[in-house]
Design a protein around this motif. Sequence first.
Motif, PDB file in Angstrom:
ATOM      1  N   UNK A   1       0.849  -1.176   0.000  1.00  0.00           N
ATOM      2  CA  UNK A   1       0.000   0.000   0.000  1.00  0.00           C
ATOM      3  C   UNK A   1       0.887   1.229   0.000  1.00  0.00           C
ATOM      4  N   UNK A   2       0.305   2.380  -0.223  1.00  0.00           N
ATOM      5  CA  UNK A   2       1.070   3.616  -0.183  1.00  0.00           C
ATOM      6  C   UNK A   2       0.608   4.465   0.973  1.00  0.00           C
ATOM      7  N   UNK A   3       1.551   5.228   1.510  1.00  0.00           N
ATOM      8  CA  UNK A   3       1.227   6.065   2.655  1.00  0.00           C
ATOM      9  C   UNK A   3       2.281   7.119   2.845  1.00  0.00           C
ATOM     10  N   UNK A   4       2.413   7.616   4.053  1.00  0.00           N
ATOM     11  CA  UNK A   4       3.399   8.645   4.322  1.00  0.00           C
ATOM     12  C   UNK A   4       4.804   8.095   4.265  1.00  0.00           C
ATOM     13  N   UNK A   5       5.781   8.980   4.086  1.00  0.00           N
ATOM     14  CA  UNK A   5       7.173   8.552   3.995  1.00  0.00           C
ATOM     15  C   UNK A   5       8.057   9.550   4.695  1.00  0.00           C
TER      16      UNK A   5
ATOM     17  N   UNK B   1      11.488   0.882  -4.480  1.00  0.00           N
ATOM     18  CA  UNK B   1      10.103   1.316  -4.683  1.00  0.00           C
ATOM     19  C   UNK B   1       9.981   2.776  -4.256  1.00  0.00           C
ATOM     20  N   UNK B   2       8.850   3.423  -4.564  1.00  0.00           N
ATOM     21  CA  UNK B   2       8.641   4.777  -4.053  1.00  0.00           C
ATOM     22  C   UNK B   2       8.605   4.795  -2.531  1.00  0.00           C
ATOM     23  N   UNK B   3       8.973   5.931  -1.952  1.00  0.00           N
ATOM     24  CA  UNK B   3       9.104   6.022  -0.498  1.00  0.00           C
ATOM     25  C   UNK B   3       7.779   5.928   0.239  1.00  0.00           C
ATOM     26  N   UNK B   4       6.649   6.123  -0.441  1.00  0.00           N
ATOM     27  CA  UNK B   4       5.366   6.075   0.260  1.00  0.00           C
ATOM     28  C   UNK B   4       4.771   4.679   0.324  1.00  0.00           C
ATOM     29  N   UNK B   5       5.537   3.669  -0.063  1.00  0.00           N
ATOM     30  CA  UNK B   5       5.048   2.290  -0.022  1.00  0.00           C
ATOM     31  C   UNK B   5       5.102   1.755   1.406  1.00  0.00           C
ATOM     32  N   UNK B   6       4.045   1.049   1.782  1.00  0.00           N
ATOM     33  CA  UNK B   6       3.989   0.348   3.067  1.00  0.00           C
ATOM     34  C   UNK B   6       3.658  -1.114   2.796  1.00  0.00           C
ATOM     35  N   UNK B   7       4.478  -2.061   3.275  1.00  0.00           N
ATOM     36  CA  UNK B   7       4.152  -3.474   3.055  1.00  0.00           C
ATOM     37  C   UNK B   7       2.857  -3.865   3.761  1.00  0.00           C
ATOM     38  N   UNK B   8       2.063  -4.681   3.099  1.00  0.00           N
ATOM     39  CA  UNK B   8       0.885  -5.235   3.757  1.00  0.00           C
ATOM     40  C   UNK B   8       1.314  -6.296   4.759  1.00  0.00           C
TER      41      UNK B   8
ATOM     42  N   UNK C   1      14.824   6.617   1.887  1.00  0.00           N
ATOM     43  CA  UNK C   1      15.712   7.765   1.763  1.00  0.00           C
ATOM     44  C   UNK C   1      15.131   8.695   0.705  1.00  0.00           C
ATOM     45  N   UNK C   2      14.796   9.900   1.085  1.00  0.00           N
ATOM     46  CA  UNK C   2      14.228  10.849   0.139  1.00  0.00           C
ATOM     47  C   UNK C   2      12.947  10.320  -0.465  1.00  0.00           C
ATOM     48  N   UNK C   3      12.884  10.264  -1.792  1.00  0.00           N
ATOM     49  CA  UNK C   3      11.674   9.848  -2.495  1.00  0.00           C
ATOM     50  C   UNK C   3      11.653   8.368  -2.828  1.00  0.00           C
ATOM     51  N   UNK C   4      12.654   7.617  -2.398  1.00  0.00           N
ATOM     52  CA  UNK C   4      12.728   6.198  -2.746  1.00  0.00           C
ATOM     53  C   UNK C   4      12.889   5.349  -1.494  1.00  0.00           C
ATOM     54  N   UNK C   5      12.723   4.052  -1.671  1.00  0.00           N
ATOM     55  CA  UNK C   5      12.837   3.121  -0.557  1.00  0.00           C
ATOM     56  C   UNK C   5      13.275   1.766  -1.071  1.00  0.00           C
ATOM     57  N   UNK C   6      13.709   0.912  -0.149  1.00  0.00           N
ATOM     58  CA  UNK C   6      14.073  -0.464  -0.479  1.00  0.00           C
ATOM     59  C   UNK C   6      13.235  -1.410   0.360  1.00  0.00           C
ATOM     60  N   UNK C   7      12.745  -2.474  -0.269  1.00  0.00           N
ATOM     61  CA  UNK C   7      12.074  -3.549   0.456  1.00  0.00           C
ATOM     62  C   UNK C   7      13.130  -4.528   0.948  1.00  0.00           C
TER      63      UNK C   7
ATOM     64  N   UNK D   1       3.993  -6.577  -5.444  1.00  0.00           N
ATOM     65  CA  UNK D   1       4.223  -5.139  -5.325  1.00  0.00           C
ATOM     66  C   UNK D   1       4.014  -4.438  -6.660  1.00  0.00           C
ATOM     67  N   UNK D   2       4.450  -5.077  -7.759  1.00  0.00           N
ATOM     68  CA  UNK D   2       4.362  -4.449  -9.079  1.00  0.00           C
ATOM     69  C   UNK D   2       2.920  -4.235  -9.525  1.00  0.00           C
ATOM     70  N   UNK D   3       1.979  -4.971  -8.941  1.00  0.00           N
ATOM     71  CA  UNK D   3       0.578  -4.802  -9.305  1.00  0.00           C
ATOM     72  C   UNK D   3       0.011  -3.484  -8.783  1.00  0.00           C
ATOM     73  N   UNK D   4       0.703  -2.856  -7.806  1.00  0.00           N
ATOM     74  CA  UNK D   4       0.148  -1.639  -7.198  1.00  0.00           C
ATOM     75  C   UNK D   4       1.111  -0.468  -7.184  1.00  0.00           C
ATOM     76  N   UNK D   5       2.382  -0.698  -7.488  1.00  0.00           N
ATOM     77  CA  UNK D   5       3.349   0.395  -7.404  1.00  0.00           C
ATOM     78  C   UNK D   5       4.524   0.112  -8.331  1.00  0.00           C
ATOM     79  N   UNK D   6       5.247   1.131  -8.804  1.00  0.00           N
ATOM     80  CA  UNK D   6       6.454   0.872  -9.598  1.00  0.00           C
ATOM     81  C   UNK D   6       7.497   0.118  -8.765  1.00  0.00           C
ATOM     82  N   UNK D   7       8.189  -0.816  -9.403  1.00  0.00           N
ATOM     83  CA  UNK D   7       9.169  -1.657  -8.710  1.00  0.00           C
ATOM     84  C   UNK D   7      10.417  -1.791  -9.577  1.00  0.00           C
ATOM     85  N   UNK D   8      11.567  -1.522  -8.988  1.00  0.00           N
ATOM     86  CA  UNK D   8      12.852  -1.826  -9.628  1.00  0.00           C
ATOM     87  C   UNK D   8      13.410  -3.065  -8.943  1.00  0.00           C
ATOM     88  N   UNK D   9      13.288  -4.237  -9.559  1.00  0.00           N
ATOM     89  CA  UNK D   9      13.704  -5.467  -8.881  1.00  0.00           C
ATOM     90  C   UNK D   9      15.217  -5.618  -8.836  1.00  0.00           C
TER      91      UNK D   9
END
Length: 264
Positions: free
Chosen positions: A2-6, A26-33, A51-57, A82-90
């Motif tokens: 899901x997406x949320x605050x970052x 992934x984008x920084x506003x992603x929150x794992x379910x 970090x900033x506008x990005x994040x790592x799972x 994750x790719x079904x709901x948000x951009x993902x760089x695997x």
Amino acid sequence: MTTGGAGDTAGANGGGGRAVCVYAIVPADVEPEERAAGIGEPPSAVTVVRYGDIAALVSDIPERPLGTPQDLTAHSELLDGAAAVTPVLPLRFGAVMSDVESVERELLRPNHDEFRAALAELEGRAQFVVKGRYVEEAVLRELLDENPEAARLREQLRGAPEETTRDARMTLGEIIYRSITDKRAVDTRRAVDALAAVRPVVAERPPTHDQDAVHLAVLIDLSRRGELEEALSGLAEQWDGRIRLSLLGPMAAYDFVMKREPEG
């Protein structure tokens, strides 16, 4: 996912000093379910380093060597979900860093702008894989109708003892291999043309089986998934009884992004 605050700092559990598996950017506003699961038995909890506008799972690594079939499945299921709901760089399977702080310091911070731009390119898009396999009896019949030499050899070999026809069998096998290779190139181009209206980015994948007819990775806007399925349905009707088509996805854009290896 899901997406949320970052925030702008590391946001994963576990603390420094413990090695972590890094799955994707992934984008920084992603929150794992809650059901998001990493590798390990029982599955490890997936958390986020920002970090900033990005994040790592990331998740803690199990206390054993990586690489079981269950590990590979967990890795791909996490990324594809994750790719079904948000951009993902695997990242490639098995990317490990020494601790959470090193994920921010050595991976996210120095590559922030590059990763952010790549994520922006993937916004609203995902990868699908189009796979087609020849129906053996149909393609062999087609080949024999088109190639008199192959038909002659096939008739010559009918009922003949294998020990006395080795050379002829090898020659026929080479003809069939070359013919399938030529047909694969033609049918792959037909598939690409049939999908043109969906405006995909296309990457041709190598065959995984001698009878593969089509193996394509396509990157499309998720809003056009229905059009993709409709185009493939029409192609399947044209190829009915000759090629069996399948569609996999959505999944992470494995074939279209740079998979940077963390240095941990």
